[in-house]
Design a protein around this motif. Sequence first.
Motif, PDB file in Angstrom:
ATOM      1  N   LYS A  64       0.839  -1.210   0.000  1.00 29.10           N
ATOM      2  CA  LYS A  64       0.000   0.000   0.000  1.00 29.10           C
ATOM      3  C   LYS A  64       0.866   1.249   0.000  1.00 29.10           C
ATOM      4  CE  LYS A  64      -4.243  -1.610   2.212  1.00 29.10           C
ATOM      5  NZ  LYS A  64      -5.068  -1.599   3.443  1.00 29.10           N
ATOM      6  N   GLY A  65       0.491   2.183  -0.857  1.00 24.12           N
ATOM      7  CA  GLY A  65       1.233   3.429  -0.949  1.00 24.12           C
ATOM      8  C   GLY A  65       2.430   3.365  -1.871  1.00 24.12           C
ATOM      9  N   ARG A  66       2.812   2.165  -2.292  1.00 20.13           N
ATOM     10  CA  ARG A  66       3.963   2.004  -3.195  1.00 20.13           C
ATOM     11  C   ARG A  66       3.556   1.452  -4.559  1.00 20.13           C
ATOM     12  NH1 ARG A  66       7.844  -1.538  -2.038  1.00 20.13           N
ATOM     13  NH2 ARG A  66       6.470  -2.969  -0.896  1.00 20.13           N
ATOM     14  N   PHE A  67       2.570   0.576  -4.590  1.00 20.52           N
ATOM     15  CA  PHE A  67       2.128  -0.058  -5.823  1.00 20.52           C
ATOM     16  C   PHE A  67       0.775   0.497  -6.232  1.00 20.52           C
ATOM     17  CE2 PHE A  67       4.469  -4.429  -5.382  1.00 20.52           C
ATOM     18  CZ  PHE A  67       5.654  -3.754  -5.134  1.00 20.52           C
ATOM     19  N   THR A  68       0.545   0.554  -7.535  1.00 24.84           N
ATOM     20  CA  THR A  68      -0.741   0.995  -8.062  1.00 24.84           C
ATOM     21  C   THR A  68      -1.169   0.065  -9.183  1.00 24.84           C
ATOM     22  OG1 THR A  68      -0.219   3.313  -7.558  1.00 24.84           O
ATOM     23  CG2 THR A  68      -2.020   2.888  -9.096  1.00 24.84           C
ATOM     24  N   ILE A  69      -2.370  -0.473  -9.058  1.00 24.41           N
ATOM     25  CA  ILE A  69      -2.928  -1.319 -10.108  1.00 24.41           C
ATOM     26  C   ILE A  69      -3.891  -0.496 -10.943  1.00 24.41           C
ATOM     27  CG2 ILE A  69      -4.821  -2.162  -8.641  1.00 24.41           C
ATOM     28  CD1 ILE A  69      -4.530  -4.883 -10.074  1.00 24.41           C
ATOM     29  N   SER A  70      -3.870  -0.728 -12.239  1.00 30.25           N
ATOM     30  CA  SER A  70      -4.794  -0.034 -13.136  1.00 30.25           C
ATOM     31  C   SER A  70      -5.160  -0.971 -14.273  1.00 30.25           C
ATOM     32  CB  SER A  70      -4.175   1.260 -13.661  1.00 30.25           C
ATOM     33  OG  SER A  70      -2.987   1.003 -14.386  1.00 30.25           O
ATOM     34  N   LYS A  71      -6.223  -0.601 -14.971  1.00 34.24           N
ATOM     35  CA  LYS A  71      -6.761  -1.497 -16.013  1.00 34.24           C
ATOM     36  C   LYS A  71      -7.189  -0.649 -17.191  1.00 34.24           C
ATOM     37  CE  LYS A  71     -10.075  -5.393 -16.020  1.00 34.24           C
ATOM     38  NZ  LYS A  71     -11.277  -5.150 -16.798  1.00 34.24           N
ATOM     39  N   ASP A  72      -6.770  -1.031 -18.370  1.00 35.76           N
ATOM     40  CA  ASP A  72      -7.156  -0.351 -19.600  1.00 35.76           C
ATOM     41  C   ASP A  72      -7.943  -1.347 -20.439  1.00 35.76           C
ATOM     42  OD1 ASP A  72      -7.392   0.878 -22.067  1.00 35.76           O
ATOM     43  OD2 ASP A  72      -5.437   1.837 -21.929  1.00 35.76           O
ATOM     44  N   ASN A  73      -9.256  -1.254 -20.374  1.00 31.70           N
ATOM     45  CA  ASN A  73     -10.085  -2.226 -21.098  1.00 31.70           C
ATOM     46  C   ASN A  73      -9.950  -2.080 -22.609  1.00 31.70           C
ATOM     47  OD1 ASN A  73     -11.080  -3.544 -18.810  1.00 31.70           O
ATOM     48  ND2 ASN A  73     -12.751  -2.078 -18.574  1.00 31.70           N
ATOM     49  N   ALA A  74      -9.674  -0.898 -23.080  1.00 32.28           N
ATOM     50  CA  ALA A  74      -9.512  -0.695 -24.519  1.00 32.28           C
ATOM     51  C   ALA A  74      -8.279  -1.424 -25.048  1.00 32.28           C
ATOM     52  CB  ALA A  74      -9.407   0.788 -24.824  1.00 32.28           C
ATOM     53  N   LYS A  75      -7.265  -1.580 -24.191  1.00 31.27           N
ATOM     54  CA  LYS A  75      -6.039  -2.261 -24.578  1.00 31.27           C
ATOM     55  C   LYS A  75      -5.961  -3.679 -24.037  1.00 31.27           C
ATOM     56  CE  LYS A  75      -3.264   1.947 -24.973  1.00 31.27           C
ATOM     57  NZ  LYS A  75      -2.036   2.664 -24.549  1.00 31.27           N
ATOM     58  N   ASN A  76      -7.006  -4.109 -23.359  1.00 26.87           N
ATOM     59  CA  ASN A  76      -7.013  -5.454 -22.765  1.00 26.87           C
ATOM     60  C   ASN A  76      -5.783  -5.698 -21.900  1.00 26.87           C
ATOM     61  OD1 ASN A  76      -9.418  -6.011 -24.011  1.00 26.87           O
ATOM     62  ND2 ASN A  76      -8.713  -7.815 -25.100  1.00 26.87           N
ATOM     63  N   THR A  77      -5.441  -4.710 -21.105  1.00 25.35           N
ATOM     64  CA  THR A  77      -4.209  -4.787 -20.332  1.00 25.35           C
ATOM     65  C   THR A  77      -4.437  -4.286 -18.907  1.00 25.35           C
ATOM     66  OG1 THR A  77      -2.885  -4.429 -22.328  1.00 25.35           O
ATOM     67  CG2 THR A  77      -1.789  -4.078 -20.225  1.00 25.35           C
ATOM     68  N   VAL A  78      -3.809  -4.963 -17.979  1.00 31.21           N
ATOM     69  CA  VAL A  78      -3.791  -4.516 -16.587  1.00 31.21           C
ATOM     70  C   VAL A  78      -2.335  -4.241 -16.222  1.00 31.21           C
ATOM     71  CG1 VAL A  78      -3.674  -6.856 -15.652  1.00 31.21           C
ATOM     72  CG2 VAL A  78      -4.553  -4.992 -14.230  1.00 31.21           C
ATOM     73  N   TYR A  79      -2.130  -3.212 -15.417  1.00 28.66           N
ATOM     74  CA  TYR A  79      -0.785  -2.773 -15.064  1.00 28.66           C
ATOM     75  C   TYR A  79      -0.574  -2.841 -13.547  1.00 28.66           C
ATOM     76  CZ  TYR A  79      -1.269  -0.677 -19.693  1.00 28.66           C
ATOM     77  OH  TYR A  79      -1.494  -0.467 -21.020  1.00 28.66           O
ATOM     78  N   LEU A  80       0.673  -2.967 -13.181  1.00 26.82           N
ATOM     79  CA  LEU A  80       1.050  -2.830 -11.782  1.00 26.82           C
ATOM     80  C   LEU A  80       2.276  -1.930 -11.733  1.00 26.82           C
ATOM     81  CD1 LEU A  80       0.382  -3.739  -8.870  1.00 26.82           C
ATOM     82  CD2 LEU A  80       2.198  -5.452  -9.112  1.00 26.82           C
ATOM     83  N   GLN A  81       2.056  -0.688 -11.326  1.00 20.06           N
ATOM     84  CA  GLN A  81       3.153   0.257 -11.158  1.00 20.06           C
ATOM     85  C   GLN A  81       3.749   0.051  -9.784  1.00 20.06           C
ATOM     86  OE1 GLN A  81       4.502   2.584 -13.351  1.00 20.06           O
ATOM     87  NE2 GLN A  81       6.065   2.808 -11.759  1.00 20.06           N
ATOM     88  N   MET A  82       5.028  -0.249  -9.737  1.00 21.66           N
ATOM     89  CA  MET A  82       5.699  -0.539  -8.473  1.00 21.66           C
ATOM     90  C   MET A  82       6.783   0.501  -8.223  1.00 21.66           C
ATOM     91  SD  MET A  82       5.983  -4.696  -8.773  1.00 21.66           S
ATOM     92  CE  MET A  82       7.223  -4.622 -10.067  1.00 21.66           C
TER      93      MET A  82
END
Length: 118
Positions: A64-82
């Motif tokens: 928490k506070g360091r990682f961010t999850i996001s999802k781009d449905n148009a690109k069929n991709t999920v991200y994890l920014q660490m």
Amino acid sequence: VQLQAYGGGSVQAGGSLRLSCAASGRTFSSYDMGWFRQAPGKERRFVASITWGGGSTYYADSVKGRFTISKDNAKNTVYLQMNSLKPEDTAVYFCAARATVISDYAYWGQGTQVTVSS
């Protein structure tokens, strides 16, 4: 749904990486997505998840506070920014998909290695 995770690598403590998970299948937008990790000799553990529309996210206390999850449905991709990576973040990271918030994660990617050196 088929998933392929990539973006892992080796970084020094304090550095950043962004993992991506590309999904195939027309129904990707309807799936909740999650990231898990497995360190050597340890069980696979939950890291973060996001609901199908991206409206809700959940994180393990350790990230928490360091990682961010996001999802781009148009690109069929999920991200994890660490960010602010620590040596204890070293693990193989897996992405996964589930049909509903109460379902098991039925679909898994192959994993990508993240190594953080001190």
